[in-house]
Each structure stands twice: as C-alpha cells, then as structure tokens.
Design a protein around this motif. Structure first.
Motif, short mmCIF file in Angstrom:
data_model
loop_
_atom_site.label_atom_id
_atom_site.label_comp_id
_atom_site.label_asym_id
_atom_site.label_seq_id
_atom_site.Cartn_x
_atom_site.Cartn_y
_atom_site.Cartn_z
N GLY A 1 1.02 -1.15 0.13
CA GLY A 1 0.07 0.24 -0.12
C GLY A 1 0.96 1.19 -0.22
O GLY A 1 2.06 1.25 -0.05
N ALA A 2 0.26 2.36 0.03
CA ALA A 2 0.79 3.59 0.31
C ALA A 2 1.73 3.72 1.33
O ALA A 2 2.89 4.40 1.45
N ASP A 3 1.25 3.19 2.42
CA ASP A 3 1.89 3.14 3.81
C ASP A 3 2.77 1.71 3.80
O ASP A 3 2.21 0.77 3.77
N PRO A 4 4.35 1.91 3.81
CA PRO A 4 4.77 0.73 3.66
C PRO A 4 4.67 -0.24 4.60
O PRO A 4 4.96 -1.39 4.56
N LEU A 5 4.08 0.33 5.87
CA LEU A 5 3.96 -0.83 7.01
C LEU A 5 2.55 -1.14 6.99
O LEU A 5 1.97 -2.26 7.63
N LYS A 6 1.76 -0.91 5.97
CA LYS A 6 0.20 -1.46 5.85
C LYS A 6 0.02 -1.87 4.32
O LYS A 6 0.08 -0.91 3.53
N LYS A 7 -0.33 -3.11 4.39
CA LYS A 7 -0.58 -3.73 3.13
C LYS A 7 -2.12 -3.47 2.76
O LYS A 7 -2.77 -3.25 3.43
N GLU A 8 -2.31 -3.57 1.32
CA GLU A 8 -3.58 -3.17 0.80
C GLU A 8 -4.14 -4.46 0.14
O GLU A 8 -3.26 -5.53 -0.29
N VAL B 1 -9.31 -2.28 0.69
CA VAL B 1 -9.10 -2.47 2.12
C VAL B 1 -7.72 -2.16 2.38
O VAL B 1 -6.76 -2.71 1.90
N THR B 2 -7.39 -1.94 3.96
CA THR B 2 -5.98 -1.76 4.20
C THR B 2 -5.60 -2.53 5.61
O THR B 2 -6.63 -2.73 6.48
N ARG B 3 -4.66 -3.22 5.56
CA ARG B 3 -4.24 -3.94 6.78
C ARG B 3 -3.88 -3.11 8.03
O ARG B 3 -2.86 -2.54 7.69
N GLY B 4 -4.54 -3.05 9.09
CA GLY B 4 -4.18 -2.10 9.91
C GLY B 4 -4.52 -2.92 11.43
O GLY B 4 -4.66 -4.24 11.37
N TRP B 5 -4.63 -1.89 12.48
CA TRP B 5 -5.03 -2.62 13.76
C TRP B 5 -5.73 -1.46 14.64
O TRP B 5 -5.54 -0.37 14.39
N GLN B 6 -6.40 -1.97 15.70
CA GLN B 6 -7.33 -1.10 16.51
C GLN B 6 -7.11 -1.72 17.82
O GLN B 6 -6.68 -2.73 18.23
#
Length: 869
Positions: A799-806, A818-823
């Motif tokens: 993704g645009a953020d190298p730490l978060k895949k899309e 969708v973006t891989r992240g965390w909450q």
C-alpha cells in the motif's frame, strides 16, 4: 469445554475433531483427608493442528499437589518450587521459544485449566492430583467432585474410597447430578470402609435416547460421618505424626447473643435483598427465649431496629421480621460505623449484666460491597474493630457475590474469632445464608484447649479454640517425638452450658500404621500431609494479619519451606511442569487475587475463560471492530459523525431490544471551528420495549428507568440489579453489563482521562458478544452482523504506507479497497489495550454496512431503526 478424561484402550467417541478415550476420577479418603486424581486421555483426530483443553474444577480449600502430561511420548512432570525459582526457569524456557503456560489462582472459580496446541494424530494424557481436609458441617463430611466431560465417554468411571479407622456411622450419595442418574451410584460399605462407584454406560450418559450429548454436568457428592465412642475425641497416630479430632455431641446448646448487621445500600437492591430477607425470616424463627438479639442495618446511615438486645420471644421476632421485610436498599456503604454500633450494643448488654457469662456473643455481618461512606480504608476499619471487640465476642462475615473484598471480610472474621463465607448470587443464595447460620447457631462449648504431655509432641497446630458448634469438628495435628512410651495421650478442657469439661483419650503409636498397611485403597501418608495442610492454611491466615513486614517475611519463609516439602501449590509457590530433559516447561502459578477470590488455569494462551468473545466492539472515534467467525477475520471501520448524533447499534423489533449510542466531542481548546473534532461514545442506552425498561449508561452515572421510577447509580459503587427481565451489573469504576431476557448482553467500559487534558474527554467503550440471540429482524450498525456476510479478500499488495498492505475485499456484491491495520481492544487492559489486527474499511464503512452511516442516526436514545433502510 471441560474435559475430565483418562487413558483407556476401549473404543472412543469422536466429535469436534477430538477423540475422548476415557475419563477417570479416583478419591482416597483416609481419616478425613482426601487425595484425588483426575486422569484424561485424548487424541487430536482432526486433519489440522488444534488446541486440546483439560479443565478441572477443584474444591476451594484444596491444594494441587501435582500435574503430569504426556504429549506424543514426551512426559511433562510437575514439581512445586518457590515462585521466584519457578518463574525464572519458566522465563528461560520462554526465552528459548519453548512451550510455556500459566496457571492463575483466584479464590472463587477453583478451576484448573490447561491447553496444549498439537498436530493432527497427537495423543495427550493428562493427570492432576489435589488434596484437601474434609470439613464437618451440620453433622456430615461432604466430598464433592465436579464432573463436566463435555461429551460422551465410552469408559467413564468415578471411584471414592473411604477408610475411617474408628468406623463409619453413615454414608450416602445424594443425587446431586439430577434425576437422570438416580440410583446409578453404587455403594458398598463395612464397619470402617466404604466404596462408591459411578460408572454410567454410554447409553446412560446420553441426555435422551438418541442424543449425542452428555447429561453429565454437575457435582457428584458423597456424604458421610464417623462413629464416635465418646466426647473425648479420636486420636490417630501415623507416620510420625498425630491428628486429634474433637466433635462432642449430646450437649445442651449455650444461649447466644447475636447482632445481625445487614448491608442495605443501593448495590443490595433487587435479588440480593430479596434473598437476604428470605433467609432472615427463617433465621429469626430459630431464636429462642434464651437468646438475645438485635438488628443493625446500614447504607450511608446506620439504623438500629432496637438500641438494646432483646429476648428472642415470639412477639419480638415477629416485630423484627416486619422491620426486615420493609427495608428498601439505597445509598452508600458505611461498614465501619455499623460494626462499631453492633459492638457497642454487645458491650452495653455485658456491662449491664444482661449477658449470661456462659453465653456466646456474636456479630453476623452480611454485605456485598466495599465501604463507600465514613471510614473507607479497610486497614483502618480492621484496626478499629480489633480495638473495641472483646475476647468473648466473635464476628462472622458473609460476602455476597464477587464485588465484595472477600479477603477483607475473611481477615476481620479470623482476627475476631469467627469465619467468613462467600455467598454466590444464584437462585439458592437465601439457602446458602441459612445453611451458614445453621452452622453457627448452636454453640455447645466455649474455651476449648487440647493439650499433650510435655516432650511428647512438637509443631502442634492451633490447639486453643474460642467456640465449638454442633455438627462441626475441631482438629489439632502435630509431630510425635521419639519416646519410650507406646501410647500418646491428649487432654481436652472446655466449658459447656453448666459444666466445665476435662476429657482424655489415647492412641497406640503403631496400631494405625499396621492397619493402613492392610488397606488396598487407603492414603497411607494422610497424617503427615494433613498436618502440613492445616499448618500451611493457618500460616497463610497469620500472614494476612501480620502487623509488621519482618513478621510477614518470617511467616512467608515457613510457608515456602512447608509447601515445597509437601508439594502444595499455594499463593506463594508454583508448579513447574517440565519435560524429562527440562527442554520444555509449563508454569502453574498462583498469584493472589483478593477481589475476585480463586481459580487455577493453565493455558498457553494465558487467557481468562470468563471473557466473552465479542464480534463487535467500539472505542474512541468511534472505531468499530467486527469479528467474523466463519471467515476467521476482523473488519474495522470508523464512523465519521458529529457530537450529539445518536447512532443505532442494534435494532431488533422481534426481540424488543434497541441499543443506541450518543456521541460527544473532544474539547475544542485551540481547535479551529472548521477543523474536525474527534468523537466518542458519551452515552449508551439499552431499551427493552416489552417491559418498558431503559438502561442509560453515561460517563457520570447509570440510570435505570421503567416509565414510572428512575433509579440512578454512580460508577463509584458496585451493584447488581434485576428488574423483570433486565439484569444490570455494575463493577466499580470499570464496566457495566446489561443482560436482557438472558439472551442479549451488552458490556460498556468506562474510560477516564486526566481531567486537565487539553482535548481528551471521558468516554465509553462498547462490547457485544457473538452469542447474542437476536431475532431475524435484527439490524443496526452492529445488529446486521448477527447474520454474517460472505467476505473474500484477494489481490494482496503493497500500500501507500509501507507498513500497511492493501487488498481487494468482495462483500455484498461490492469490491472495496481495504488496508491491513490494527485497532485497540481494551477489555483486558483498560489503560494500554491490546492490538487487534484487521482489514480497515474506508469512508465510514461504506460498502460493508448496509446503506450509508447517516441512515443509522436516530432521534432519541430509545428509538428503533426505521426499516427498510
């Protein structure tokens, strides 16, 4: 799911990809001391690796003495060590990436839980050992085994072997497992032995003729009593130790002076008060003309039904019952002043000569929470009470539920010659209160002392007792010193109603050991272990009351030495479970949790079994996390709404339930008018239309409204409230649980922030479990996921953020980026939270939720969602 299993070569029952081969429980009870072994053998018969669980509920007063486990031929053997030693060894195993687990210990659950993750085809054998001393109550010893196999087991067997050298007076197996198993427990007995076997066949275990589920789920009980030749007691000598049992009968009860101190604060409102009143009606009827009594009830104020003790006449009892019946709980909790008033009442009666010198004076405290008014420091209340209580007075404490600080109630009772008991808030709570009162309602003796000839014994446990109650038993144990004599003598003195007693008994040094050697199922080391068991328990009690740190350290060292020597898992020791070459290690740790009271759990996941699993929870902004169990994934989205908006979370007209949340904004200090303000849930409302009841939870208070009355509760006190089919449970400054019709549950967490923070405000987190029973009409931002949608995630890329895949998600006929992240999930750690990894849906959940988020904005906190969207 609980498994109590044992190894066997019989055909096995398969289910849920786990094959249970057998289940075996064996208890050996010798001279009131029991050693119980629970065995289990299970196979992972599924195609995938999975976790296999072994859960055992053990009696509250039992000590685990060993646990072994064999996984595919690798044997793990347990040994009790000082907690710091065990933890260091455990940490070394974890640092090397080896197997590691944890056992937690609280005083209410009494659950040992272990979980191992194994590949397909694995064979696992578990074996747990624990020991306890049988306590005599109301004329019986009661041995309870908790049976929860969770499935049908082809080879299922429970054996209880009893050996009592002085003879067995009676033994019975009450049908505590239900009518389904009536008459299935087989009992054989002789003069001094008994054997109970419970061995239902596969067909007998079934809930119904063609059912595949087990009907075994409950407590298997054996009750018995022993023969007593005289009131002098029994003296047993074995393995260099002695145990003296003292339980006289046929004595006239001593008159008693009793002050009932009853908590009537707001947290007692509802079922708790109803059950307390029911119990008190029966208890008051038990009083006689020789007894004197009064009642003190307290919330933030303290009231006395009578300022002086009055005789237990029919007229006075009837007046007291009316008074109790009319109590309306409300307000705070002023325990200190209530106890001071009760002591003053007994002191006054004593000074005025109203109290018979041979009578027994006691206070019976019934409470469900911590002090919130007056003196609220527990240590100060303990000191105040100790200062005014006379030696002839006793305090008995009853703690209702799990919100009360039971350790505190136990400390003040033990320090003042009484005992404490937790009352579980179930349907039979009133019976529990009555049974406890029955145990202390008939005092037979005062000032009991058990002594032995000089230089004959050492390391004697407590041998001075303030009171003896009918149906109970006093036990003294110690070590026998080398002697030329062949017998040991004991001398007991006590005061009865109109008698001073002096009693003597004796025992041969070798006779019992010779008899034990002839018994196939006796526990030959009972005397040594019973002495250690009593000593460790008394030292733990002394430690909790130690006035200085130095004394506490000395007592701690004595406990550690004994616990390691006798292999007891206590709050100060740990059970280290190691493979034969010490390459793999598990830790059975027992940290004290005074608020929650007792459980043990061994688990590689270290996860409390009491947590609810939540498919949806919301925190600040508000963030939504939706767990989709069928797809085995978590989905996250934010709702970009405005302060003041009310969002519909669950709207279920079929069940008559609606859950709404109102947003509040962060402080606008230094924020431009056009700049976005963060939003949070400030109020959560649960409305149950059939009963017209609404629970409104805000960061300031909790309101319960039924259309006619409004009951308001603060976050500063714990409370359990039941009105019709709505249950409300408040945990002080922590959370609120709302349960509707035993089908739908909502948990609301309170998040406090620094009051002077420039932007942050207090807010609420919302958690809803995935086992809620909605109707087919359920909808709302959360309710719609009661019917899980089909979801497919593919095309994973950077993704645009190298730490978060899309990735691309296909759901409800729509393809979303969708973006891989965390909450954050704050259920277990209210301050730091834990990370939940999820696929993030952009644009306020558009495409994942039905319609647009604005469709879920409703006008009032009790508004249902208009359908269709």
């Amino acid at each position: 799911m609980c498994h109590f299993l044992s190894q066997n070569s019989q055909p096995a029952i398969r289910g849920d990809d786990i094959t249970v081969k057998s289940y075996k429980v064996e208890s050996r009870i010798t001279s009131r001391f029991s050693h119980t072994t629970v065995k289990s053998s299970v196979v992972n018969s599924g195609p995938n690796a999975q976790s296999i669980g072994f859960n055992v509920q053990i009696p509250k007063r039992a000590f685990i003495t060993n646990f072994t486990m064999n996984v595919n031929g690798i044997t793990f053997v347990g040994s009790v060590k000082e907690k710091t030693v065990a933890r260091n060894l455990y940490a070394q195993a974890r640092a090397r990436g080896k197997a590691a687990g944890l056992v937690r210990y609280r005083t209410d659950m009494e659950t040992f839980k272990t979980e191992v993750h194994v590949p397909p085809g694995s064979k696992i054998e578990f074996e747990l050992h624990y020991q306890e001393m049988m306590q005599r109550k109301l004329g019986f010893y009661e041995h309870s085994l908790y049976l929860q196999p969770g499935r049908l087991v082809p080879q299922f067997q429970v054996d209880v072997y009893i050996y009592e050298p002085s003879g067995i007076a009676s033994v019975e197996t009450p049908n505590t497992l239900g009518e389904h198993f009536s008459g299935m427990a087989k009992l054989t007995s002789s003069k001094d032995k008994a054997h109970v076997v419970f061995k239902p066949s596969l067909q007998q275990q079934r809930k119904c003729e063609n059912c595949t589920t087990s009907a075994i789920d409950g407590v298997f009980t054996v009750k018995y009593d022993v023969l007593r030749d005289s009131n002098a007691g029994e003296l047993h000598v074995s393995d260099g130790h002695f145990v003296h049992f003292f339980a006289p009968a046929n004595l006239s009860p001593l008159p008693k002076n009793i002050v009932f101190v009853i908590d009537v604060s707001g947290s007692m409102w509802g079922v708790k008060m109803k059950q307390t009143v029911e119990a008190m009606q029966t208890i008051l009827d038990d009083l006689t003309m020789d007894d004197y009594f009064s009642i003190v009830d307290f919330n933030h104020n303290v009231r006395c039904w009578s300022e002086e003790l009055v005789p237990g006449s029919t007229i006075q009892v009837a007046e007291a019952k009316k008074y109790i019946q009319n109590i309306k709980p409300n307000g705070g909790t002023n325990i200190n002043e209530a106890l001071m008033r009760a002591v003053q009442m007994l002191v006054k009666a004593s000074n005025q000569g109203m109290i018979d010198p041979r009578s027994v004076s006691m206070i019976m405290l019934v409470s469900d929470g911590d002090p919130t008014v007056g003196e609220i420091k527990l240590s100060a209340i303990q000191k105040n009470l100790k200062k005014v209580m006379r030696e002839e007075f006793s305090l008995f404490s009853l703690g209702i539920g799990f919100d009360v600080d039971y350790d505190f109630l136990e400390r003040i009772a033990m320090e003042n010659r009484g005992v404490a008991q937790r009352i579980y808030t179930s349907h039979d709570a009133s019976d529990q209160i009555r049974r406890f009162y029955s145990q202390v309602s008939s005092p037979l003796l005062r000032k009991i002392t058990v002594q032995f000839p000089e230089d004959s014994v050492s390391d004697v446990t407590q041998n001075h007792f303030d009171k003896y109650f009918s149906g109970s038993e006093l036990v003294v144990a110690g070590k026998v010193l080398p002697s030329d004599s062949t017998t040991l003598n004991s001398f007991t003195t006590a005061s009865a109603d109109r008698l001073d007693l002096s009693l003597q008994t004796e025992a041969d040094y070798l006779e019992l050991d010779a008899a034990l050697a002839q018994q196939q199922h006796a526990f030959t080391g009972f005397a040594r272990q019973m002495w250690a068991y009593i000593t460790v328990n008394q030292l733990l009690a002394e430690r909790s009351l130690a006035p200085t740190a130095g004394q506490k350290r000395k007592i701690t060292q004595r406990i550690l030495t004994l616990a390691v020597e006798h292999q007891f898992v206590t709050p100060l020791t740990a059970l280290l479970v190691e493979s034969e070459e010490a390459k793999e290690r598990l830790l059975a740790d027992s940290p004290k949790d005074p608020k929650q009271g007792c459980c043990a759990a061994l688990s590689t996941s270290c996860q409390s079994s009491s947590q609810i699993t939540a498919p949806v929870h919301m925190e600040n902004d508000p963030h939504f996390i939706v767990h989709l169990p069928k797809n085995n994934m978590d989905i996250c989205f934010n709702i970009d709404s405005e302060p003041g908006h009310i969002l519909n979370l669950v709207s279920d007209p079929g069940a008559g339930v609606v859950v709404n949340g109102q947003l509040v904004g962060s402080k606008r200090v230094g924020v431009e008018d056009k700049e976005k303000v963060n939003t949070y849930f400030g109020t959560v409302s649960v409305f149950y239309q059939p009963d017209g009841i609404r629970v409104s939870v805000s960061t300031d208070r909790i309101d319960l409204t039924d259309g006619r009355n409004n009951h308001s509760f603060t976050w500063g006190a714990t409370a359990d409230i039941t009105q019709d089919r709505v249950k409300l449970s408040i945990v002080k400054d922590s959370k609120v649980m709302v349960t509707v019709d035993d089908k739908i549950t909502v948990m609301v967490l309170l998040h406090r922030v620094w009051k002077k923070h420039p932007t942050h405000v207090d807010f609420l987190g919302l958690y809803i479990p995935n086992n809620n029973q909605y109707s087919s009409q359920a909808h709302g931002l959360i309710g719609q996921f009661g019917q899980e949608p089909e979801v497919r995630v593919f095309n994973l890329h950077q993704g645009a953020d190298p730490l978060k895949k899309e990735a691309t998600m296909e759901v409800k006929g729509t393809k979303l980026v969708v973006t891989r992240g965390w909450q954050k999930d704050y259920r277990r750690d209210n301050k730091r939270g834990s990370d939940v990894f999820c696929w993030f849906i952009h644009n306020s959940g558009k495409g994942f939720i039905d319609g647009h988020y604005t469709n879920y904005i409703v006008p009032r906190l009790d508004s249902f969602l208009p359908l269709p969207l």
